[in-house]
Design a protein around this motif. Structure first.
Motif, PDB file in Angstrom:
ATOM      1  N   ASP A   1       0.290  -5.815 -11.117  1.00 16.13           N
ATOM      2  CA  ASP A   1      -0.765  -4.806 -11.198  1.00 16.13           C
ATOM      3  C   ASP A   1      -0.398  -3.643 -12.122  1.00 16.13           C
ATOM      4  O   ASP A   1      -1.208  -2.747 -12.332  1.00 16.13           O
ATOM      5  CB  ASP A   1      -1.098  -4.260  -9.809  1.00 16.13           C
ATOM      6  CG  ASP A   1      -1.830  -5.273  -8.939  1.00 16.13           C
ATOM      7  OD1 ASP A   1      -2.344  -6.276  -9.490  1.00 16.13           O
ATOM      8  OD2 ASP A   1      -1.896  -5.073  -7.712  1.00 16.13           O
TER       9      ASP A   1
ATOM     10  N   ARG B   1     -14.081  -4.536   0.227  1.00 18.89           N
ATOM     11  CA  ARG B   1     -14.554  -5.496  -0.777  1.00 18.89           C
ATOM     12  C   ARG B   1     -13.814  -6.826  -0.634  1.00 18.89           C
ATOM     13  O   ARG B   1     -14.412  -7.884  -0.782  1.00 18.89           O
ATOM     14  CB  ARG B   1     -14.375  -4.938  -2.190  1.00 18.89           C
ATOM     15  CG  ARG B   1     -15.185  -3.681  -2.485  1.00 18.89           C
ATOM     16  CD  ARG B   1     -16.663  -3.893  -2.443  1.00 18.89           C
ATOM     17  NE  ARG B   1     -17.036  -4.720  -3.583  1.00 18.89           N
ATOM     18  CZ  ARG B   1     -18.140  -5.438  -3.641  1.00 18.89           C
ATOM     19  NH1 ARG B   1     -18.983  -5.427  -2.668  1.00 18.89           N
ATOM     20  NH2 ARG B   1     -18.398  -6.163  -4.703  1.00 18.89           N
ATOM     21  N   GLU B   2     -12.511  -6.770  -0.314  1.00 16.84           N
ATOM     22  CA  GLU B   2     -11.747  -8.002  -0.109  1.00 16.84           C
ATOM     23  C   GLU B   2     -12.269  -8.777   1.092  1.00 16.84           C
ATOM     24  O   GLU B   2     -12.174 -10.000   1.127  1.00 16.84           O
ATOM     25  CB  GLU B   2     -10.264  -7.693   0.070  1.00 16.84           C
ATOM     26  CG  GLU B   2      -9.551  -7.345  -1.213  1.00 16.84           C
ATOM     27  CD  GLU B   2      -8.074  -7.035  -1.018  1.00 16.84           C
ATOM     28  OE1 GLU B   2      -7.564  -7.145   0.123  1.00 16.84           O
ATOM     29  OE2 GLU B   2      -7.417  -6.681  -2.005  1.00 16.84           O
TER      30      GLU B   2
ATOM     31  N   ASP C   1      -9.953   4.977  -1.826  1.00 19.57           N
ATOM     32  CA  ASP C   1      -9.916   3.829  -2.735  1.00 19.57           C
ATOM     33  C   ASP C   1      -9.422   2.570  -2.021  1.00 19.57           C
ATOM     34  O   ASP C   1      -9.956   1.479  -2.211  1.00 19.57           O
ATOM     35  CB  ASP C   1      -9.026   4.117  -3.940  1.00 19.57           C
ATOM     36  CG  ASP C   1      -9.603   5.161  -4.869  1.00 19.57           C
ATOM     37  OD1 ASP C   1     -10.807   5.475  -4.745  1.00 19.57           O
ATOM     38  OD2 ASP C   1      -8.842   5.672  -5.724  1.00 19.57           O
ATOM     39  N   GLU C   2      -8.392   2.729  -1.210  1.00 23.75           N
ATOM     40  CA  GLU C   2      -7.851   1.591  -0.468  1.00 23.75           C
ATOM     41  C   GLU C   2      -8.862   1.063   0.542  1.00 23.75           C
ATOM     42  O   GLU C   2      -9.008  -0.147   0.710  1.00 23.75           O
ATOM     43  CB  GLU C   2      -6.549   1.978   0.246  1.00 23.75           C
ATOM     44  CG  GLU C   2      -5.360   1.990  -0.660  1.00 23.75           C
ATOM     45  CD  GLU C   2      -5.102   0.625  -1.283  1.00 23.75           C
ATOM     46  OE1 GLU C   2      -4.886  -0.368  -0.558  1.00 23.75           O
ATOM     47  OE2 GLU C   2      -5.127   0.552  -2.520  1.00 23.75           O
TER      48      GLU C   2
ATOM     49  N   ARG D   1     -11.443  -0.877  -1.397  1.00 23.50           N
ATOM     50  CA  ARG D   1     -10.867  -2.126  -1.891  1.00 23.50           C
ATOM     51  C   ARG D   1     -10.735  -3.160  -0.771  1.00 23.50           C
ATOM     52  O   ARG D   1     -11.096  -4.323  -0.934  1.00 23.50           O
ATOM     53  CB  ARG D   1      -9.505  -1.874  -2.532  1.00 23.50           C
ATOM     54  CG  ARG D   1      -8.890  -3.124  -3.182  1.00 23.50           C
ATOM     55  CD  ARG D   1      -7.470  -2.887  -3.663  1.00 23.50           C
ATOM     56  NE  ARG D   1      -6.556  -2.536  -2.590  1.00 23.50           N
ATOM     57  CZ  ARG D   1      -6.089  -3.411  -1.690  1.00 23.50           C
ATOM     58  NH1 ARG D   1      -6.447  -4.663  -1.734  1.00 23.50           N
ATOM     59  NH2 ARG D   1      -5.244  -3.026  -0.745  1.00 23.50           N
ATOM     60  N   GLN D   2     -10.257  -2.710   0.381  1.00 21.04           N
ATOM     61  CA  GLN D   2     -10.072  -3.637   1.490  1.00 21.04           C
ATOM     62  C   GLN D   2     -11.404  -4.137   2.031  1.00 21.04           C
ATOM     63  O   GLN D   2     -11.528  -5.303   2.393  1.00 21.04           O
ATOM     64  CB  GLN D   2      -9.229  -2.988   2.585  1.00 21.04           C
ATOM     65  CG  GLN D   2      -7.785  -2.833   2.163  1.00 21.04           C
ATOM     66  CD  GLN D   2      -6.919  -2.175   3.218  1.00 21.04           C
ATOM     67  OE1 GLN D   2      -7.295  -2.105   4.386  1.00 21.04           O
ATOM     68  NE2 GLN D   2      -5.753  -1.695   2.811  1.00 21.04           N
TER      69      GLN D   2
ATOM     70  N   GLN E   1      -6.102   3.088 -11.950  1.00 21.62           N
ATOM     71  CA  GLN E   1      -6.286   3.375 -10.532  1.00 21.62           C
ATOM     72  C   GLN E   1      -5.250   4.399 -10.044  1.00 21.62           C
ATOM     73  O   GLN E   1      -5.576   5.317  -9.306  1.00 21.62           O
ATOM     74  CB  GLN E   1      -6.136   2.065  -9.762  1.00 21.62           C
ATOM     75  CG  GLN E   1      -6.502   2.115  -8.314  1.00 21.62           C
ATOM     76  CD  GLN E   1      -6.361   0.744  -7.670  1.00 21.62           C
ATOM     77  OE1 GLN E   1      -5.750  -0.178  -8.193  1.00 21.62           O
ATOM     78  NE2 GLN E   1      -6.934   0.605  -6.505  1.00 21.62           N
TER      79      GLN E   1
ATOM     80  N   ASN F   1       0.825  -1.210   0.000  1.00 22.35           N
ATOM     81  CA  ASN F   1       0.000   0.000   0.000  1.00 22.35           C
ATOM     82  C   ASN F   1       0.858   1.257   0.000  1.00 22.35           C
ATOM     83  O   ASN F   1       0.541   2.237  -0.684  1.00 22.35           O
ATOM     84  CB  ASN F   1      -0.951   0.003   1.191  1.00 22.35           C
ATOM     85  CG  ASN F   1      -2.035  -1.044   1.078  1.00 22.35           C
ATOM     86  OD1 ASN F   1      -2.274  -1.610   0.014  1.00 22.35           O
ATOM     87  ND2 ASN F   1      -2.699  -1.323   2.183  1.00 22.35           N
TER      88      ASN F   1
ATOM     89  N   ARG G   1     -21.240  -3.294  -1.200  1.00 20.40           N
ATOM     90  CA  ARG G   1     -21.059  -1.858  -1.459  1.00 20.40           C
ATOM     91  C   ARG G   1     -21.944  -0.986  -0.572  1.00 20.40           C
ATOM     92  O   ARG G   1     -21.483  -0.005  -0.007  1.00 20.40           O
ATOM     93  CB  ARG G   1     -21.338  -1.542  -2.923  1.00 20.40           C
ATOM     94  CG  ARG G   1     -20.294  -2.065  -3.861  1.00 20.40           C
ATOM     95  CD  ARG G   1     -20.676  -1.771  -5.312  1.00 20.40           C
ATOM     96  NE  ARG G   1     -19.791  -2.465  -6.211  1.00 20.40           N
ATOM     97  CZ  ARG G   1     -18.785  -1.886  -6.837  1.00 20.40           C
ATOM     98  NH1 ARG G   1     -18.549  -0.621  -6.687  1.00 20.40           N
ATOM     99  NH2 ARG G   1     -18.010  -2.596  -7.625  1.00 20.40           N
TER     100      ARG G   1
END
Length: 115
Positions: free
Chosen positions: A53, A93-94, A86-87, A90-91, A73, A9, A99
């Protein structure tokens, strides 16, 4: 948060924020591991992950460099706040957070911070 994810990160942030510019040479895996006092394999895993990535490219015999054109991104993450947001998403969602629940969590935390 695992050490490799913290390092990943941080490197992505440094690239997305412009601290590392396209074409800049990054420290070798060994140099970074020694400088940070962490395992060589941890740094190697991070480099492989962010190369996959599209943030960096490795050139055999020359080193590792910031990619000329990073992923979309990185282009969108113009500010630290954007990047952190954004992080966070993303985390979440992981972790499997839907949402709409992410928005609810954020609103609850904002309300708690205002008190």
């Amino acid at each position: 948060m695992p050490l490799w994810l913290q390092l990943r990160n941080r490197l992505i942030y440094l690239i997305a924020s412009g601290r590392f510019q396209a074409g800049d040479k990054l420290p070798t895996v060994r140099e970074l591991a020694v400088d940070l006092g962490i395992n060589y394999n941890t740094v190697s895993k991070v480099y492989q992950d962010i190369e996959r990535d599209g943030y960096i490219v490795s050139k055999r015999g020359k080193g590792t460099f910031v990619a000329d054109q990073g992923p979309a991104q990185a282009e969108e993450a113009k500010t630290e706040v954007d990047f952190l947001t954004d992080e966070f998403i993303r985390q979440c969602r992981e972790l499997g957070v839907p949402r709409h629940d992410i928005a609810d969590v954020l609103q609850r935390r904002l309300a708690a911070a205002a008190e």
